[in-house]
Design a protein around this motif. Sequence first.
Motif, PDB file in Angstrom:
ATOM      1  N   HIS A 130       1.042  -1.188  -0.043  1.00  0.00           N
ATOM      2  CA  HIS A 130       0.073   0.039   0.104  1.00  0.00           C
ATOM      3  C   HIS A 130       0.839   1.277  -0.017  1.00  0.00           C
ATOM      4  N   TRP A 131       0.183   2.555  -0.757  1.00  0.00           N
ATOM      5  CA  TRP A 131       1.339   3.657  -1.006  1.00  0.00           C
ATOM      6  C   TRP A 131       1.350   4.172   0.445  1.00  0.00           C
ATOM      7  N   THR A 132       0.966   4.036   1.703  1.00  0.00           N
ATOM      8  CA  THR A 132       1.033   4.393   2.759  1.00  0.00           C
ATOM      9  C   THR A 132       2.591   3.919   3.476  1.00  0.00           C
ATOM     10  N   LEU A 134       4.572   2.165   1.632  1.00  0.00           N
ATOM     11  CA  LEU A 134       5.737   2.468   0.741  1.00  0.00           C
ATOM     12  C   LEU A 134       6.461   3.761   0.820  1.00  0.00           C
ATOM     13  N   LEU A 135       5.665   4.680   1.125  1.00  0.00           N
ATOM     14  CA  LEU A 135       5.988   5.973   1.791  1.00  0.00           C
ATOM     15  C   LEU A 135       6.979   6.053   2.987  1.00  0.00           C
ATOM     16  N   ASN A 140       9.288  -1.262  -1.730  1.00  0.00           N
ATOM     17  CA  ASN A 140       8.744  -2.294  -1.760  1.00  0.00           C
ATOM     18  C   ASN A 140       9.716  -3.294  -1.760  1.00  0.00           C
ATOM     19  N   ASP A 160       4.236  -3.100 -11.237  1.00  0.00           N
ATOM     20  CA  ASP A 160       3.120  -2.612 -10.485  1.00  0.00           C
ATOM     21  C   ASP A 160       1.660  -3.381 -11.469  1.00  0.00           C
TER      22      ASP A 160
END
Length: 242
Positions: A130-132, A134-135, A140, A160
């Motif tokens: 999830h992007w959160t 990943l941030l 990843n 992706d």
Amino acid sequence: MWQRIQTAVALIYPPRCMGCGELTETDFGLCGTCWRETPFIGGTVCESCGVPLPGIADGHRIECDDCMKTTRPWHDGRAALMYQGKARALVLALKHGDRPELARPAARWMTQAGRELFHPDMLVAPVPLHWTRLLKRRYNQSALLAQYLGKEAGLEVCPDLLLRRVQTPVLDGKTAAQRAETLENAISAHPKRVKRMQGRDVLLVDDVMTSGATLAACARVCLASGANHIFVLVLARVAKDA
């Protein structure tokens, strides 16, 4: 000139063991002690999840008790390490310890463990993050493993291909049923990448397999999107009694 530069770099930054930091002969390697303490998987394994099994292969399909009880939505699976001891420390360092350089040698181990899975025109895809997260992590780890594995095996990689739409809670400590319920509808195919998997075998890559719920969710999405057979390859497999 280039050899002189390499020599100078080696003198300033000598190769060190990935496990303990002791000096080694080559980059991205393990010292003798750490190598002996790292539980590489070999011999007879479950053909669905890669966990080691007693006995000798007799030409018939062999599966562990968990895989015989739970039908996997993928064809075959393999793992390079057991998730314990030095292997657990390496996985955690890659996943949470900001050690992305560990992905390169780990992918080599995975390539050896998964060599029977590779097929022509196979597409490699990592389990999405999830992007959160990943941030927070900045990378990843599964995508790094997939990229290096693709280079080692000569396979196409789509980093992706899948998306994690929902930020699911940490799955540690949950039962297999709870994991499956948590992941329901959390993963989807990237709308612009769907065509790349249609009619093709897909190899899903992840760092650790516990119950297999995350990989199962990814496999079902791929099959629903038109993929042919699904295979899974992980760096480490959690044993039932681990």
